[in-house]
Design a protein around this motif. Structure first.
Motif, PDB file in Angstrom:
ATOM      1  N   VAL A 306       6.841   9.011  -6.945  1.00  0.00           N
ATOM      2  CA  VAL A 306       5.442   8.725  -7.227  1.00  0.00           C
ATOM      3  C   VAL A 306       5.280   7.401  -7.958  1.00  0.00           C
ATOM      4  N   ALA A 307       6.348   6.939  -8.640  1.00  0.00           N
ATOM      5  CA  ALA A 307       6.274   5.675  -9.366  1.00  0.00           C
ATOM      6  C   ALA A 307       6.289   4.472  -8.427  1.00  0.00           C
ATOM      7  N   GLY A 310       2.182   4.661  -3.395  1.00  0.00           N
ATOM      8  CA  GLY A 310       0.801   5.060  -3.654  1.00  0.00           C
ATOM      9  C   GLY A 310      -0.136   3.891  -3.545  1.00  0.00           C
ATOM     10  N   SER A 314      -4.542   5.583  -6.530  1.00  0.00           N
ATOM     11  CA  SER A 314      -3.650   6.618  -7.085  1.00  0.00           C
ATOM     12  C   SER A 314      -3.324   6.338  -8.542  1.00  0.00           C
ATOM     13  N   ARG A 320       1.557   6.157 -12.860  1.00  0.00           N
ATOM     14  CA  ARG A 320       2.376   6.847 -11.857  1.00  0.00           C
ATOM     15  C   ARG A 320       3.789   7.087 -12.362  1.00  0.00           C
ATOM     16  N   THR A 321       4.310   6.148 -13.151  1.00  0.00           N
ATOM     17  CA  THR A 321       5.633   6.347 -13.754  1.00  0.00           C
ATOM     18  C   THR A 321       5.610   7.506 -14.748  1.00  0.00           C
ATOM     19  N   THR A 367       3.884  16.007  -3.585  1.00  0.00           N
ATOM     20  CA  THR A 367       3.350  14.880  -4.348  1.00  0.00           C
ATOM     21  C   THR A 367       3.466  13.582  -3.563  1.00  0.00           C
ATOM     22  N   VAL A 371       0.289  11.342  -2.374  1.00  0.00           N
ATOM     23  CA  VAL A 371       0.205   9.992  -2.944  1.00  0.00           C
ATOM     24  C   VAL A 371       0.297   8.951  -1.846  1.00  0.00           C
TER      25      VAL A 371
END
Length: 374
Positions: A306-307, A310, A314, A320-321, A367, A371
């Motif tokens: 997720v980091a 996106g 997002s 995100r991190t 996720t 994302v």
């Protein structure tokens, strides 16, 4: 057929140059973060334990160095999956910040293909974690526990064969020994308690002895007290023979400490308990966790993804991190909770060891799906 499979696989994998670049970034950051984390944890641990170590007779700065050497392997195996998560987050955050992920996506690479080199790195870490734990951590943990039990004495003798808080089943009865030690051919039990039950499982009596020893094929108890529940009376004797057919080695197998025993020793202890009809869930959970703990590193690229991926809506890179870090933290909390549930017999061993990994695999894919909008 083989050629078509190979070509299909080659088309799915990222270019070798990209794979080497991402893998090098990840492993470099893993090594740096691991060294930093272990150094900080060692420092905090030494500040907490230094007074206790240095107050031992004859203790010097070498005692602190010895403690650090014995403690480091346990810290490394304990925090390796967490460091893998941090390294994956740092790698993907850097690739995202420098727009390298954008370039890779423009070249036709999916998120899964970009994550593949990090997954390879996590697989290498998982294998190294497993081998290092079984060859080094188990041994140093036992040495440190014995040294600590002897007050960190400088001239402590090599550890004898000792077990503590041992429980065994003999038919309907249960036997507890506070400690079991061996000196040559003689085996000594301290703090022996025998709980006698009938076929229905009701308590019939309790026998206690300060000591019991095995010599020449015969068990003998010292300072014996017998309580009869039905008659409500207690008798005592300075010593008596104990009609116990169990060999001394059974007490050592029954008192196994899972975190200080290798896979082979755990497997033998589990088999012996099963033959006696005793509960094995705590040892089975510990045995399965030997595989689940290293395998959890394989999950980290998904939680960290997720980091790196996106669209703008997002959230920022920092947000995100933080989300990836939060997912990883919640996984480790759930993992520890389920291990305790398995050891207490509340959850089945396999479910306790592997359900957090399976659940968070689904969370990670879900996720990444939402994302990245696949």
């Amino acid at each position: 057929m083989n050629g078509s499979i190979g070509s299909a696989l080659a088309s799915w994998l990222p270019a070798p140059s990209i794979s080497r670049y991402v893998l090098k970034l990840f492993l470099t950051r893993f090594g740096a973060v691991l060294a930093l984390v272990i150094a900080v944890l060692q420092l905090l641990d030494m500040l907490n334990r230094s007074d206790e170590i240095l107050t031992a007779t004859g203790a010097t700065a070498e005692s602190l160095f010895r403690y650090a050497l014995l403690r480091a392997p346990e810290l490394m195996t304990e925090f390796a999956p967490f460091v893998a998560l941090l390294a994956a987050l740092l790698t993907l955050a850097e690739l995202s910040q420098t727009s390298e992920i954008t370039v890779m996506r423009a070249a036709g690479l999916s998120a899964y293909r970009i994550l593949f080199p990090i997954g390879v790195g996590c697989f290498l870490i998982a294998v190294a974690h497993f081998l290092f734990h079984e060859t080094m951590t188990v041994r140093t943990r036992a040495q440190l526990a014995y040294w600590e039990a002897n007050g960190f004495a400088v001239d402590v003798s090599p550890p004898p064969q000792v077990r503590t808080n041992v429980w065994l089943a003999r038919g309907e009865d249960f036997i507890k020994a506070e400690s079991v030690s061996r000196s040559g051919a003689r085996v000594l039990l301290e703090g022996v308690t025998i709980y006698k039950r009938n076929a229905a499982g009701a308590m019939e009596g309790v026998t206690r002895a300060d000591f019991a020893w095995h010599n020449n094929g015969q068990w003998t108890m010292s300072k014996v007290r017998e309580s009869d529940v039905g008659a409500d009376e207690t008798t005592s004797a300075p010593w008596s023979e104990w009609d116990l057919e169990l060999p001394p080695k059974r007490f050592f197998e029954g008192g196994v400490k899972a975190d200080q025993t290798g896979l082979g020793g755990l497997a033998r202890a589990i088999s012996q308990r099963r033959r006696e009809g005793a509960d094995t869930q705590d040892l089975e959970t510990a045995w399965l966790q030997r595989f689940a703990a290293p395998a959890s590193s394989l999950l980290m690229p998904l939680l960290a993804a997720v980091a790196g991926f996106g669209v703008n809506r997002s959230g920022s890179l920092l947000a995100r991190t933080a989300l990836g870090l939060g997912l990883g933290f919640s996984f480790f909390v759930a993992d520890k909770f389920m291990v305790v549930m398995g050891e207490l017999g509340i959850a089945p061993p396999f479910f306790a060891a592997f359900s957090p990994i399976l659940f968070y695999v689904l969370v990670g894919f879900s996720t990444l799906f939402f994302v990245e909008e696949f």
